[in-house]
Write a protein that holds these residues in place. Structure first.
Motif: not given
Length: 269
Positions: A204-208, A216-224, A233-236, A240-245
């Motif tokens: 998963g991911l952690l936003l520090l 915030f935390a984001l788990a990798v879903p079962r459907k990888k 990028a949408e999660w970030l 409120d993380v300014d990321v453009k992908y």
């Protein structure tokens, strides 16, 4: 349809040199910065003939980059096993090798466009690996106040589709207001701060934040397959993380290879 070296250099020597370069790019140590783009070239292919002088011009210019990037060409007809290993079925196909991993090149095919893509590749600093609390502190300091996305994966990460999505997002958003690092578990858990007093999900991911606190935390879903750079990028952005992908356009459709009779389907061209 043959591969040869510069004027006066026997093709056998050129092929040997290319083989060494190819093996080094694919199997060399992970820290090697120069990468290889290999374009299977058949000289009876119309698109290949159009690309050939642009490829040569890009190869000459790439040698002058601050981090020189080698370009090579491979006769995929003569070396079908090698071409098949990397899924080459049409010509010309351009493959990019970063850290020994092959991926499709989807950039422009003019010489200056190829060189611009190489400059971006050569200047990209991959997400740092976190093996200790000191490493994490150093990554937070290097992020210079930017939020840090900490990827938590299982080793070996090269086999992880989740890590590949994470790495691709880091590459495509290099220079934006976000930093990336990762930690991998094998015999020991990855280095990871607690979030709300609990262990975060792995993989998963952690936003520090800049202090190292997990927000915030984001788990990798079962459907990888759902764990894509766009999804991350949408999660970030939702936090409120300014990321453009933007997803890179698909590679140009290559001309098909020849059939079993050894003849090319596009005639004299």
């Amino acid at each position: 349809r043959s591969i040869g070296g510069p004027s006066g250099v026997p093709s056998s020597i050129a092929l040997w040199a290319l083989a060494v370069l190819f093996l080094f790019a694919v199997f060399g140590p992970e820290w090697v910065r120069p990468m290889l783009i290999a374009g299977p070239i058949l000289l009876r292919c119309g698109h290949c003939k159009e690309l050939a002088p642009k490829w040569a011009e890009a190869a000459a210019k790439s040698k002058k980059l601050d981090t020189p990037v080698p370009l090579a060409k491979l006769d995929a007809d003569a070396h079908g096993d090698l071409a098949g290993r990397f899924g080459v079925s049409g010509y010309p196909t351009l493959k990019l090798f970063r850290n020994g991993v092959a991926e499709d090149y989807s950039g422009g095919r003019e010489a200056d466009q190829i060189v611009a893509a190489l400059q971006k590749i050569a200047s990209f600093v991959p997400p740092s690996q976190i093996k200790s609390d000191d490493d994490l502190a150093a990554a937070l300091k290097a992020s210079a106040g930017k939020p840090l996305v900490l990827g938590l994966f299982r080793q070996p990460v090269k086999a992880s589709s989740a890590y590949k999505a994470f790495d691709k997002l880091a590459y495509e958003t290099a220079g934006q207001q976000v930093a990336y690092a990762w930690s991998g578990s094998y015999s020991a858990p990855p280095v990871m701060p607690l979030i709300n007093g609990k262990k975060p999900p792995v993989p998963g991911l952690l936003l520090l934040d800049s202090s190292g606190a997990a927000k915030f935390a984001l788990a990798v879903p079962r459907k990888k397959e759902e764990f894509t750079p766009e999804w991350i990028a949408e999660w970030l952005s939702a936090h409120d993380v300014d990321v453009k992908y933007e997803e890179a356009p698909p590679p140009e459709e290559p001309e098909p290879g020849h059939g079993g009779d050894g003849e090319y389907p596009y005639g004299d061209d």
